[in-house]
Scaffold this motif. Structure first.
Motif, PDB file in Angstrom:
ATOM      1  N   CYS A   1       1.255   0.119   3.292  1.00 41.06           N
ATOM      2  CA  CYS A   1      -0.191  -0.073   3.139  1.00 41.06           C
ATOM      3  C   CYS A   1      -0.865  -0.297   4.487  1.00 41.06           C
ATOM      4  CB  CYS A   1      -0.466  -1.258   2.215  1.00 41.06           C
ATOM      5  SG  CYS A   1      -0.186  -0.915   0.471  1.00 41.06           S
TER       6      CYS A   1
ATOM      7  N   LEU B   1      -8.522  -0.235   0.690  1.00 45.95           N
ATOM      8  CA  LEU B   1      -7.397  -0.206  -0.240  1.00 45.95           C
ATOM      9  C   LEU B   1      -7.746  -0.917  -1.542  1.00 45.95           C
ATOM     10  CD1 LEU B   1      -4.400  -0.961   2.164  1.00 45.95           C
ATOM     11  CD2 LEU B   1      -4.922   1.211   1.056  1.00 45.95           C
TER      12      LEU B   1
ATOM     13  N   ASN C   1       4.306  -2.641   0.832  1.00 44.78           N
ATOM     14  CA  ASN C   1       3.242  -3.361   1.522  1.00 44.78           C
ATOM     15  C   ASN C   1       3.165  -2.981   2.997  1.00 44.78           C
ATOM     16  OD1 ASN C   1       2.492  -4.748  -0.806  1.00 44.78           O
ATOM     17  ND2 ASN C   1       3.967  -6.388  -0.434  1.00 44.78           N
TER      18      ASN C   1
ATOM     19  N   SER D   1      -4.284  -5.038  -3.597  1.00 39.86           N
ATOM     20  CA  SER D   1      -3.260  -5.149  -2.564  1.00 39.86           C
ATOM     21  C   SER D   1      -3.142  -6.593  -2.097  1.00 39.86           C
ATOM     22  CB  SER D   1      -3.611  -4.237  -1.381  1.00 39.86           C
ATOM     23  OG  SER D   1      -4.866  -4.615  -0.837  1.00 39.86           O
TER      24      SER D   1
END
Length: 617
Positions: free
Chosen positions: A182, A195, A179, A207
């Motif tokens: 990301c 995303l 994460n 996500s």
């Protein structure tokens, strides 16, 4: 009763069939407990190892690909020729690589792998359950999900469960490695919604939600800012070393997230003026705070909660006024804090002529007993020629000067070249600018090439070679030249050209802005915190290359960054150097071409390719 031959044959077939089944089970089933007959068995329980080993025998759709024994060049090995030319990017990246060079353990297993859930179930069916000691036969479920991280639960039919996490937990926090990556994925120019679209196409769960994403951004941002500040501090010290003084010449420019004068966000950056220009300081300017606007929804419902949010959060808004004033206020802040932040003074400022920064720096000096000198940006200054000629063409009710749409642009280019080639000599600069007008006004009867350079003037070359020269190819009508003469009288004067004496350009600022807005595209709105993330990433990439992001990932995730992260960042830097050499090589080839070859190349480019004609195929 004695068995018949047929009974003996059936018995032998049954024994052989049972033996084959027994051998097949021994080959294809992976025991989850240590072998009783072999105490030194290398297998461990799934609970202890969490590792799976699949046999080589194809089974239930899982097949082994044929082994390719052809020797191949490793994909992480690069072979670039050593060239005499070393551009700014090559120098910056090489300098950073030499400072941070150290041996890293190349763990090729340190990366993520995309795999379908059905294949995981097929994999588990080739194992033996630890409890019931039979082939595993159960189901796969997700016990917990947080963004891309999830906790997988394999439940056998006997009720035995095995739990596996898909991403490690970062040190000193409960956040997951995947994460955090990301958020750093803003390098690709896609935000949270981007995303979500990407994962939707890839058939991957969405996500982390907006709240968790904002929380992750708040966790990542301090580390990014710390590395950004270290990079800028190192750039300041390098600039001081090159200049031999703590008083620097810098270029400053502002940029906005949206085109026009209604942008809510903008940035102002100060960069060194050396050959390998780097970002020295930068300020993000915002007229809006997403948290303040979001808190308005509960202002009349719960006044206490509203006050708590307003007093606790770090407000993104740091500018009041027009969007156009962001550049002036931002650069003034950078000048004002340079002394206590870096112990340097910016004494020479390179900026465009239409900015209002210099009057503010002169009216409210940021330094005591130091007068800031303005150095004109040559690129912006040369546009004066184009604007003046366009105004004359409009006054004459014409859109062209000599029948070619690009002639006015060519005059601007000639004007810039005359300034750049003689930027340290005012007298030669004046002569070179007037040589443009004289060259275009020359005819066969009245040539005026006394100030022309023999390198670029065809008449001078022909005269040296004792050849005839035809002026009709480039000369303009006398009426046109008389109409544009006042423009040259103004722009070729010593007072005007004195402004660009020892001039420079803001090309480095424009290059940095292109990197920044590729991370935070102008076609979508981004809050101040996301722009801060993109600013930090852009500073690191521009100053030190993509590999400077690896220490950020290491600090946040508590590892070595990841095998393919290192490999990918190294490749991006290699490509950056390669394209720099490629561009330089093309420029060298074009510089060696003669005037006739350049004209022929331009004519060839303008010709229409037969392949694109109607019915060409």
């Amino acid at each position: 009763m004695a068995p018949t031959p047929s009974d003996k044959k059936k018995k032998r077939q049954t024994v052989a069939q049972n033996l084959r089944k027994s051998n097949e089970n021994k080959e294809n089933v992976i025991p989850c407990t240590p072998s009783v007959s072999n105490p030194k068995s290398p297998f461990f329980t799934l609970r202890e190892s969490r590792l799976f080993n699949v046999t080589n025998t194809p089974k239930r759709g899982i097949s082994e690909s044929p082994v390719d024994t052809t020797p191949r060049t490793p994909h992480n090995v690069y072979s670039y020729k050593k060239r005499e030319f070393t551009g700014p990017s090559c120098e910056k990246l090489s300098s950073y690589a030499s400072k941070t060079a150290k041996d890293h353990t190349k763990n090729v297993s340190d990366h993520y792998q995309v795999i379908h859930n059905s294949l995981l179930i097929e994999l588990m069916k080739q194992t033996v359950c630890e409890r019931c000691q039979s082939k595993w036969n159960g189901d796969l479920a997700t016990a917990n999900r947080e963004g891309l991280y999830c906790s997988l639960v394999f439940t056998c039919k006997c009720g035995h469960m095995i739990k596996i996490g898909t991403s490690k937990c970062c040190p000193q926090t409960k956040m997951r490695d995947v994460n955090i990556r990301c958020v750093i994925a803003n390098l690709a120019g896609i935000g949270h919604q981007g995303l979500a679209k990407l994962f939707g196409i890839l058939n991957v769960p969405p996500s982390i939600d907006d709240d968790h994403y904002s929380h992750t951004v708040a966790h990542v941002l301090p580390s990014l800012r710390a590395h950004q500040q270290n990079s800028m501090s190192a750039a300041v010290e390098k600039a001081c070393t090159e200049s031999g003084s703590r008083q620097l010449s810098v270029s400053g420019d502002g940029s906005w997230q949206r085109r026009g004068f209604s942008s809510l966000n903008g940035v102002a950056a100060i960069m060194s003026s050396s050959t390998t220009a780097k970002v020295l300081d930068i300020e993000r300017m915002s007229k809006k705070c997403s948290t303040c606007i979001g808190a308005l929804s509960i202002k009349h419902v719960s006044r206490e909660k509203y006050e708590a949010i307003i007093n606790k959060h770090n407000c993104e808004m740091n500018h009041t006024g027009s969007s156009g004033a962001m550049e002036v206020d931002g650069i003034y802040r950078l000048f004002e804090r340079s002394q206590h932040l870096y112990n340097v003074q910016y004494v020479n400022y390179i900026g465009d002529g239409d900015a209002k920064i210099l009057p503010k720096l002169l009216n409210n000096p940021p330094y005591d007993n130091i007068t800031i000198n303005k150095i004109e940006d040559i690129n912006h200054f040369s546009k004066k020629m184009l604007h003046r000629l366009q105004k004359i063409a409009q006054d004459l009710k014409q859109t062209k000067i000599d029948g070619k749409n690009d002639m006015m642009t060519n005059f601007k280019y000639y004007y810039r070249q005359a300034v750049v080639r003689n930027k340290t000599n005012l007298d030669e600069m004046v002569k070179s600018v007037w040589a443009i007008w004289k060259h275009k006004a020359s005819t066969d009867l009245e040539p005026h090439h006394e100030w022309c350079s023999p390198i670029f003037c065809g008449f001078t070359k022909a005269w040296e070679e004792d050849k005839e020269y035809d002026h009709t190819k480039h000369s303009l009508p006398l009426a046109v030249m008389n109409a544009i003469r006042p423009v040259f009288t103004e722009l070729a004067s010593r007072a005007t050209l004195n402004r660009v004496l020892n001039g420079s350009s803001e090309n480095a600022n424009e290059s940095f802005h292109s990197i920044l807005w590729s991370f935070a595209p102008k076609n979508r709105y981004s809050p101040g915190t996301i722009i801060d993330v993109c600013v930090a990433l852009a500073v690191l990439v521009y100053n030190d290359g993509y590999q400077s992001i690896i220490p950020v990932v290491e600090q946040l995730t508590g590892g070595e960054g990841g095998y393919y992260t290192r490999l990918g960042m190294e490749r991006f830097d290699k490509l950056r150097v390669y394209y720099e050499h490629k561009k330089k090589r093309k420029e060298d080839v074009r510089a060696k071409m003669s005037v006739e070859e350049r004209k022929q190349q331009q004519d060839d480019d303008e010709q229409l390719d037969d392949a694109y004609l109607p019915r060409a195929y």
